[in-house]
Design an enzyme around this catalytic site. Sequence first.
Site, PDB file in Angstrom:
ATOM      1  N   ALA A   1       0.887  -1.392   0.086  1.00  0.00           N
ATOM      2  CA  ALA A   1      -0.109  -0.128  -0.010  1.00  0.00           C
ATOM      3  C   ALA A   1       0.727   1.199   0.025  1.00  0.00           C
ATOM      4  CB  ALA A   1      -0.991  -0.027   1.243  1.00  0.00           C
ATOM      5  N   SER A   2       0.439   2.273   0.770  1.00  0.00           N
ATOM      6  CA  SER A   2       1.296   3.428   0.588  1.00  0.00           C
ATOM      7  C   SER A   2       2.524   3.466   1.279  1.00  0.00           C
ATOM      8  CB  SER A   2       0.507   4.629   1.483  1.00  0.00           C
ATOM      9  OG  SER A   2      -0.634   4.839   0.476  1.00  0.00           O
ATOM     10  N   THR A   3       3.073   2.414   1.896  1.00  0.00           N
ATOM     11  CA  THR A   3       4.511   2.553   2.428  1.00  0.00           C
ATOM     12  C   THR A   3       5.527   2.276   1.259  1.00  0.00           C
ATOM     13  OG1 THR A   3       4.495  -0.083   2.667  1.00  0.00           O
ATOM     14  CG2 THR A   3       3.851   1.213   4.612  1.00  0.00           C
TER      15      THR A   3
ATOM     16  N   LYS B   1       5.246   4.259  -1.189  1.00  0.00           N
ATOM     17  CA  LYS B   1       5.621   5.646  -1.617  1.00  0.00           C
ATOM     18  C   LYS B   1       7.282   6.106  -1.066  1.00  0.00           C
ATOM     19  CE  LYS B   1       1.267   7.722  -1.678  1.00  0.00           C
ATOM     20  NZ  LYS B   1       0.239   6.585  -1.395  1.00  0.00           N
TER      21      LYS B   1
END
Length: 252
Positions: free
Chosen positions: A68-70, A72
């Site tokens: 997921a957004s990790t 980024k």
Amino acid sequence: MTRAIRLFCCLALFLAAMPTSSLPIAGPAPAQTTASATVKSCFLLFELGVGELRRDPSDACATRITPASTFKVPHALAALDAGVVGPNELLRYDGTGQGFESWRQDHTLASALRHSVVWYFQQVAQRLGRERETAYLRRLAYGNMDASGGLTTFWLGGSLQVAPEEQQAFWVKLYTNRLPIAKSTIDSVKAMLVQPDGVVVNAAGAHPFDGPWAAGTIVSAKTGSGTDQSGSAVRWLVGHVNRADRMSLSVV
């Protein structure tokens, strides 16, 4: 005698048969779950220069799930290293409907990382292209290194999968400057991850910790939330803690 203490923390929580909408983006884990939910979690604690201090429980820590957004964080490293965005370049919000108020504005890489802006990193993916996305995943040895899913969604419940222990290995390399990326680039991204005192910030806002940190503590972190290919809801909190007084160190 005191010295700097640097800790890597990795928390992953995945709940099978629970809709993502039932989970907050950040904050404490849900107090109640549905009767059909199967909850798995992993907490890892690693002290740089010492080694792993805690793995609780151990059975889920090798399970690959969506980052997921990790993602980024490695995405930001790739974007700066490849030169597809400048450190202070402003990407314009196109005015389309977005789920969070914090996303409905123009963003730099630093603000997009702090507020976990999906549309910004989807533009990064388009600028990098699939070949370079795959090349950076291999270069950083991140998870299963699979960008074969949709170019703008492969890290959002798609083909890219990473285990908590692989996240730990990545973050240890990040904070010991052992990634094959220029140190100036690594330092820039690490500066973007530093959180305001007492809170962790993401798309939904600023979320306070349950208790106060000791004076002088510096917390760097990234959250992530989504739905895995299995249909399980996934939540992440990964980060780095720097405390000046070793005697005040507590592991919880």
